[in-house]
Design a protein around this motif. Structure first.
Motif, short mmCIF file in Angstrom:
data_model
loop_
_atom_site.label_atom_id
_atom_site.label_comp_id
_atom_site.label_asym_id
_atom_site.label_seq_id
_atom_site.Cartn_x
_atom_site.Cartn_y
_atom_site.Cartn_z
N LEU A 152 0.82 -1.21 0.00
CA LEU A 152 0.00 0.00 0.00
C LEU A 152 0.86 1.26 0.00
O LEU A 152 0.53 2.26 -0.66
CB LEU A 152 -0.94 -0.01 1.20
CG LEU A 152 -2.07 -1.05 1.17
CD1 LEU A 152 -2.83 -1.05 2.48
CD2 LEU A 152 -3.01 -0.77 0.01
N GLU A 153 1.96 1.23 0.75
CA GLU A 153 2.88 2.37 0.76
C GLU A 153 3.45 2.61 -0.64
O GLU A 153 3.55 3.75 -1.10
CB GLU A 153 3.99 2.14 1.76
CG GLU A 153 3.56 2.31 3.22
CD GLU A 153 3.08 3.72 3.52
OE1 GLU A 153 3.69 4.68 2.99
OE2 GLU A 153 2.09 3.87 4.26
N LYS A 154 3.83 1.55 -1.30
CA LYS A 154 4.38 1.68 -2.66
C LYS A 154 3.30 2.15 -3.63
O LYS A 154 3.59 2.90 -4.57
CB LYS A 154 4.96 0.34 -3.10
CG LYS A 154 6.19 -0.08 -2.29
CD LYS A 154 6.51 -1.54 -2.48
CE LYS A 154 7.63 -1.98 -1.52
NZ LYS A 154 7.86 -3.43 -1.55
N LEU A 155 2.08 1.70 -3.39
CA LEU A 155 0.98 2.13 -4.26
C LEU A 155 0.73 3.62 -4.12
O LEU A 155 0.48 4.32 -5.12
CB LEU A 155 -0.29 1.33 -3.89
CG LEU A 155 -1.45 1.34 -4.90
CD1 LEU A 155 -1.02 0.73 -6.22
CD2 LEU A 155 -2.64 0.57 -4.34
N GLY A 161 4.63 -1.31 -9.95
CA GLY A 161 5.26 -2.61 -10.10
C GLY A 161 5.72 -3.18 -8.77
O GLY A 161 5.50 -4.36 -8.46
N ALA A 162 6.38 -2.35 -7.96
CA ALA A 162 6.85 -2.80 -6.65
C ALA A 162 5.67 -3.13 -5.74
O ALA A 162 5.73 -4.09 -4.95
CB ALA A 162 7.72 -1.71 -6.02
N ALA A 163 4.61 -2.36 -5.85
CA ALA A 163 3.41 -2.63 -5.04
C ALA A 163 2.83 -4.00 -5.42
O ALA A 163 2.50 -4.80 -4.53
CB ALA A 163 2.37 -1.54 -5.26
N ARG A 164 2.75 -4.26 -6.72
CA ARG A 164 2.22 -5.55 -7.15
C ARG A 164 3.09 -6.70 -6.67
O ARG A 164 2.59 -7.78 -6.34
CB ARG A 164 2.08 -5.58 -8.68
CG ARG A 164 0.85 -4.88 -9.20
CD ARG A 164 0.59 -5.21 -10.65
NE ARG A 164 1.56 -4.61 -11.55
CZ ARG A 164 1.44 -3.41 -12.10
NH1 ARG A 164 0.41 -2.63 -11.78
NH2 ARG A 164 2.36 -2.95 -12.93
#
Length: 262
Positions: A152-155, A161-164
């Motif tokens: 969620l933080e990456k989103l 991509g990192a969030a996924r």
């Protein structure tokens, strides 16, 4: 002399007649009393019969009231069953019918985009290949909640991509986690945020068809409908909004869907 004899002669007759008249009178009085008694008996029986008739009438009225109540309840049950059948029909369309149409449409879109068979691979492999992101995690040291929060933080940072990768790691490592449906939903959200609506549609469908008890399901339906809307597919968009209203009529997303259907 003859007159006196005649009077004496008729005297017993008068006495007999008088006695006979008294006896007849007694008989008549007895008959009258008997008639009165019978009349009172008849009146009493009549009153009892009237009460019985009235009781029967009251019972009939109560029975009619009961039948009307049963009829009303039956009508309510029939209406309730009709709504249930419509909801189940909509539910079936979520799981079977439209999913086939969606997959067919997406396969054509993905072929056009040149993705081919790669598009049918798991979301975590797709995200790694498309975004070329490698996220190293110490296996077994991260919890499902930590992976979800990290994703969620990456989103929020638009690092889709990192969030996924974080969400996909959660799905691989903790497939039975209560947070699995959330991770799948946010994978779809990442594609929606990237405006890759075709891919988002497919990922939202995983939430809809696989995680049937997820709290994210109404939101997945709404966002899938929005994705169809964004690619100009008004028919599927309207169908999904309708499904949302039928299956989750009290959800906040259903209120938004109703506005879309006006």
């Amino acid at each position: 002399m003859n007159i006196k004899l005649k009077s004496f002669f008729y005297l017993p007759v008068f006495v007999l007649v008088s006695c006979a008249s008294k006896q007849d009178l007694n008989v008549v009085e007895y008959d009258v009393r008997k008639l009165k008694t019978e009349s009172e008996t008849i009146k009493s029986q009549t009153a009892g019969s009237f009460a019985d008739v009235q009781q029967v009438r009251d019972d009939i009225l109560r029975l009619q009231g009961g039948l009307e109540e049963v009829s009303h309840k039956s009508s309510e049950i029939a209406r309730s069953n009709d709504k249930t059948f419509r909801r189940l029909s909509a539910e079936d369309s979520l799981l079977v019918s439209q999913y086939g149409d969606i997959v067919t449409r997406l396969e054509k879109i993905e072929q056009y985009l040149g993705l081919g068979k790669e598009a049918t691979q798991s979301p975590e492999r797709l995200s790694g290949q498309k975004d070329s992101v490698t996220v190293k995690t110490a296996s077994g040291t991260l919890t499902d909640a930590a992976l979800l929060n990290g994703g969620l933080e990456k989103l929020k940072q638009n690092n889709y991509g990192a969030a996924r990768e974080s969400f996909s790691t959660l799905l691989r490592t903790f497939p039975k986690s209560e947070l699995a449906s959330d991770a799948q939903f946010f994978i779809a959200e990442s594609y929606f945020s990237e405006k890759w609506y075709e891919k988002a549609i497919l990922e939202y469908q995983v939430v809809i068809s696989k995680y049937t008890k997820s709290s994210k399901r109404p939101a997945a339906l709404f966002k899938q409908a929005r994705s169809f809307e964004m690619i100009g597919d008004a028919i599927n968009s309207k169908s999904r909004y309708t499904d949302l209203v039928n299956v989750y009529p009290k959800s906040p997303e259903a209120g938004l869907a109703k506005k879309k259907l006006r």
